[in-house]
Enzyme design. Structure first.
Site, PDB file in Angstrom:
ATOM      1  N   ASN A  51      -2.352   0.540   6.776  1.00 36.26           N
ATOM      2  CA  ASN A  51      -1.921  -0.732   7.367  1.00 36.26           C
ATOM      3  C   ASN A  51      -1.042  -1.566   6.435  1.00 36.26           C
ATOM      4  OD1 ASN A  51      -3.889  -1.535   5.607  1.00 36.26           O
ATOM      5  ND2 ASN A  51      -5.191  -2.512   7.127  1.00 36.26           N
TER       6      ASN A  51
ATOM      7  N   ARG B 275       1.892  -6.141   9.196  1.00 35.51           N
ATOM      8  CA  ARG B 275       1.181  -4.960   9.703  1.00 35.51           C
ATOM      9  C   ARG B 275       1.720  -4.528  11.068  1.00 35.51           C
ATOM     10  NH1 ARG B 275      -4.770  -6.694   7.362  1.00 35.51           N
ATOM     11  NH2 ARG B 275      -4.699  -5.353   5.505  1.00 35.51           N
TER      12      ARG B 275
ATOM     13  N   GLU C  68      -9.422 -10.377  -8.124  1.00 31.87           N
ATOM     14  CA  GLU C  68      -8.470  -9.275  -7.919  1.00 31.87           C
ATOM     15  C   GLU C  68      -7.264  -9.391  -8.853  1.00 31.87           C
ATOM     16  OE1 GLU C  68      -7.772  -9.315  -3.678  1.00 31.87           O
ATOM     17  OE2 GLU C  68      -9.818  -8.624  -3.270  1.00 31.87           O
TER      18      GLU C  68
ATOM     19  N   THR D 162      -6.163  -6.483  10.640  1.00 30.93           N
ATOM     20  CA  THR D 162      -6.393  -5.214   9.938  1.00 30.93           C
ATOM     21  C   THR D 162      -5.816  -4.036  10.722  1.00 30.93           C
ATOM     22  OG1 THR D 162      -8.428  -6.153   9.028  1.00 30.93           O
ATOM     23  CG2 THR D 162      -8.172  -3.761   8.902  1.00 30.93           C
TER      24      THR D 162
ATOM     25  N   TYR E 289     -12.393  -1.566  -3.842  1.00 29.47           N
ATOM     26  CA  TYR E 289     -12.959  -1.629  -2.488  1.00 29.47           C
ATOM     27  C   TYR E 289     -14.478  -1.387  -2.501  1.00 29.47           C
ATOM     28  CZ  TYR E 289      -8.472  -2.069  -0.034  1.00 29.47           C
ATOM     29  OH  TYR E 289      -7.267  -2.525   0.471  1.00 29.47           O
TER      30      TYR E 289
ATOM     31  N   PHE F 171     -15.688   4.785   6.419  1.00 28.79           N
ATOM     32  CA  PHE F 171     -14.286   5.064   6.091  1.00 28.79           C
ATOM     33  C   PHE F 171     -13.987   4.963   4.603  1.00 28.79           C
ATOM     34  CE2 PHE F 171     -14.462   0.520   7.372  1.00 28.79           C
ATOM     35  CZ  PHE F 171     -13.973  -0.093   6.224  1.00 28.79           C
TER      36      PHE F 171
ATOM     37  N   HIS G 281      -2.411  -5.136   1.488  1.00 21.94           N
ATOM     38  CA  HIS G 281      -3.676  -5.829   1.235  1.00 21.94           C
ATOM     39  C   HIS G 281      -3.388  -7.268   0.836  1.00 21.94           C
ATOM     40  CE1 HIS G 281      -7.405  -7.131  -0.669  1.00 21.94           C
ATOM     41  NE2 HIS G 281      -6.657  -7.515  -1.675  1.00 21.94           N
TER      42      HIS G 281
ATOM     43  N   ARG H 298      -2.618 -13.954   4.608  1.00 25.12           N
ATOM     44  CA  ARG H 298      -3.382 -13.255   5.654  1.00 25.12           C
ATOM     45  C   ARG H 298      -2.694 -13.418   7.010  1.00 25.12           C
ATOM     46  NH1 ARG H 298      -7.585  -9.744   4.051  1.00 25.12           N
ATOM     47  NH2 ARG H 298      -8.548 -10.144   6.062  1.00 25.12           N
TER      48      ARG H 298
ATOM     49  N   LYS I 287       0.810  -1.222   0.000  1.00 31.98           N
ATOM     50  CA  LYS I 287       0.000   0.000   0.000  1.00 31.98           C
ATOM     51  C   LYS I 287       0.850   1.282   0.000  1.00 31.98           C
ATOM     52  CE  LYS I 287      -4.186  -2.012   2.055  1.00 31.98           C
ATOM     53  NZ  LYS I 287      -5.142  -1.932   3.200  1.00 31.98           N
TER      54      LYS I 287
END
Ligand code: ATP
Ligand code: MG
Length: 138
Positions: free
Chosen positions: A113, A103, A127, A92, A50, A58, A116, A86, A10
């Site tokens: 964070n 993270r 994706e 998150t 998203y 948010f 993704h 993950r 990110k």
């Protein structure tokens, strides 16, 4: 079974100079990078990516953040790719992420964070196709 997932390193990670460390960690975890490039998401790409969060309070901030600077998008392959990534990412909210996760190490806030990762095999397929044509997966 070997399968695929999708990641975005990110904007905060790229801006903070952590992208290389995060990509090295992904490789150290046994993922093969099938495709990858640096890009800056357009408003339309971030909104579409998203879209599942469109009704969340948010959402507009999330789109602004995700379009704020360059990211790395990558298609990855490994056994148990989705759950493994993950786990390596952590929760998150970086404050709640297991020590040593990406993270926990690099995230700044629940929004900023660091990374993704797809949350299901079905979404991984969607994706990857959002960013790469099948011929780009090498
Ligand atoms: P990602 O989909 O980016 O891998 P995730 O699956 O852990 O993250 P989601 O619930 O899908 O979490 O949220 C998507 C993204 O929206 C988060 O990664 C974070 O950047 C942002 N986000 C989630 N919850 C909040 C919140 N309460 N406040 C601000 N931003 C949030
Ligand atoms: Mg998610």
């Amino acid at each position: 079974m070997s399968n695929r997932t999708f990641t975005i390193v990110k904007p905060d990670s790229v801006a903070n100079g952590n992208a290389g460390k995060i990509i090295a960690r992904i490789e150290a975890e046994g993922f093969r990078i099938l495709a990858g490039r640096m890009t800056r998401l357009s408003q339309a790409q971030a909104r579409g990516f998203y879209a599942v969060h469109a009704e969340r309070p948010f959402y507009n901030d999330l789109v602004a953040y995700m379009t704020s600077g360059p990211v790395w998008v990558m298609a990855l392959e490994r056994d148990n790719a989705v759950p493994h990534l993950r786990a390596v990412m952590g929760a998150t909210n970086p404050a709640q992420a297991e020590p040593g996760t990406i993270r926990a190490l690099y995230g700044e806030s629940i929004e900023r964070n660091a990374i993704h990762g797809s949350d299901s095999n079905e979404n991984a397929t969607i994706e990857i196709a959002f960013f790469f044509s099948s011929g780009e997966l090498v």
